[in-house]
Design an enzyme around this catalytic site. Structure first.
Site, short mmCIF file in Angstrom:
data_model
loop_
_atom_site.label_atom_id
_atom_site.label_comp_id
_atom_site.label_asym_id
_atom_site.label_seq_id
_atom_site.Cartn_x
_atom_site.Cartn_y
_atom_site.Cartn_z
N VAL A 171 3.43 -16.95 59.96
CA VAL A 171 2.68 -15.74 59.80
C VAL A 171 3.12 -14.98 58.38
O VAL A 171 4.31 -14.72 58.49
CB VAL A 171 2.24 -14.60 60.82
N CYS A 172 2.13 -14.96 57.48
CA CYS A 172 2.42 -14.14 56.34
C CYS A 172 1.70 -12.67 56.46
O CYS A 172 0.54 -12.60 56.40
CB CYS A 172 1.70 -14.72 55.10
N LEU A 173 2.56 -11.64 57.23
CA LEU A 173 1.97 -10.57 57.18
C LEU A 173 3.37 -9.46 56.95
O LEU A 173 4.14 -9.44 57.56
CB LEU A 173 1.74 -10.44 58.97
N ASN A 199 -3.57 -16.66 55.47
CA ASN A 199 -2.22 -16.24 55.73
C ASN A 199 -1.29 -16.74 56.78
O ASN A 199 -0.31 -16.18 57.34
CB ASN A 199 -2.38 -14.67 55.62
#
Length: 187
Positions: free
Chosen positions: A84-86, A76
């Site tokens: 950041v993929c959050l 991620n």
């Protein structure tokens, strides 16, 4: 405390007064780097990253932009940009959250519980799903290679060492030059 700028100031101050090393960029508080340590009992334990934080004008109503500056192998996190993929930062952000939540809860949770079904790094996601042991080995390899204290402080330390060295050398030269000039100067 209703104005976003007061809230931003307070959140940044809280982060600076916590255990995190915070390095402002361009003498402002809208952009800064934070030293982040991998969570205990995770594959990332022992790793140290410099995380770039950019606060939008509408913070805390709009989420901060978060990115790793040194490499990390994670499904991620985009390997090239460090983005950041959050979900909690990108979609579910609320003004109830603050910067301490990002570093004490959200990023540690991301590293502890990667989500390979929503990847930014397809190679990491694929490896994690196909070969967990090899994935773990690659995470540890990246931590060893890119996530050490010297990886995040090396550039700053080298620059300051060079400045000191340059000053020392030029001071030494000017002192001997001054002696020579002083010895041959006309009265």
């Amino acid at each position: 405390m209703s104005s976003p700028s007061k809230r931003r100031d307070m959140d940044v101050m809280k982060l600076m007064m916590s255990d995190y090393a915070v390095e402002p960029i361009n003498d402002g508080i809208s952009e800064f780097n934070v030293e982040f340590h991998g969570p205990k009992e995770s594959l990332y334990e022992g790793g140290v990253w410099k995380v770039r934080v950019e606060l939008p004008d509408a913070y805390p109503y709009k989420s901060p932009s978060i990115g790793f500056l040194n490499k990390i192998f994670h499904p991620n996190v985009d390997e090239l940009s460090g983005s950041v993929c959050l979900d909690v930062i990108n979609q579910s952000w609320s003004p109830m959250f603050d910067l301490l939540n990002v570093f004490e809860v959200f990023l540690p949770q991301l590293l502890l519980y990667p989500n390979p079904s929503d990847p930014l790094n397809g190679d990491a996601a694929s490896l994690m799903m196909k070969d967990q042991k090899q994935y773990e080995q690659k995470v540890k390899e990246y931590c060893e290679r890119y996530a050490k204290k010297e990886n995040i402080t090396g550039t700053l330390t080298e620059e300051s060492d060079e400045e000191i060295t340059d000053e020392d050398i030029s001071d030494g030269r000017s002192a001997s030059s001054d002696d020579d000039v002083a010895g041959h100067a006309d009265p």
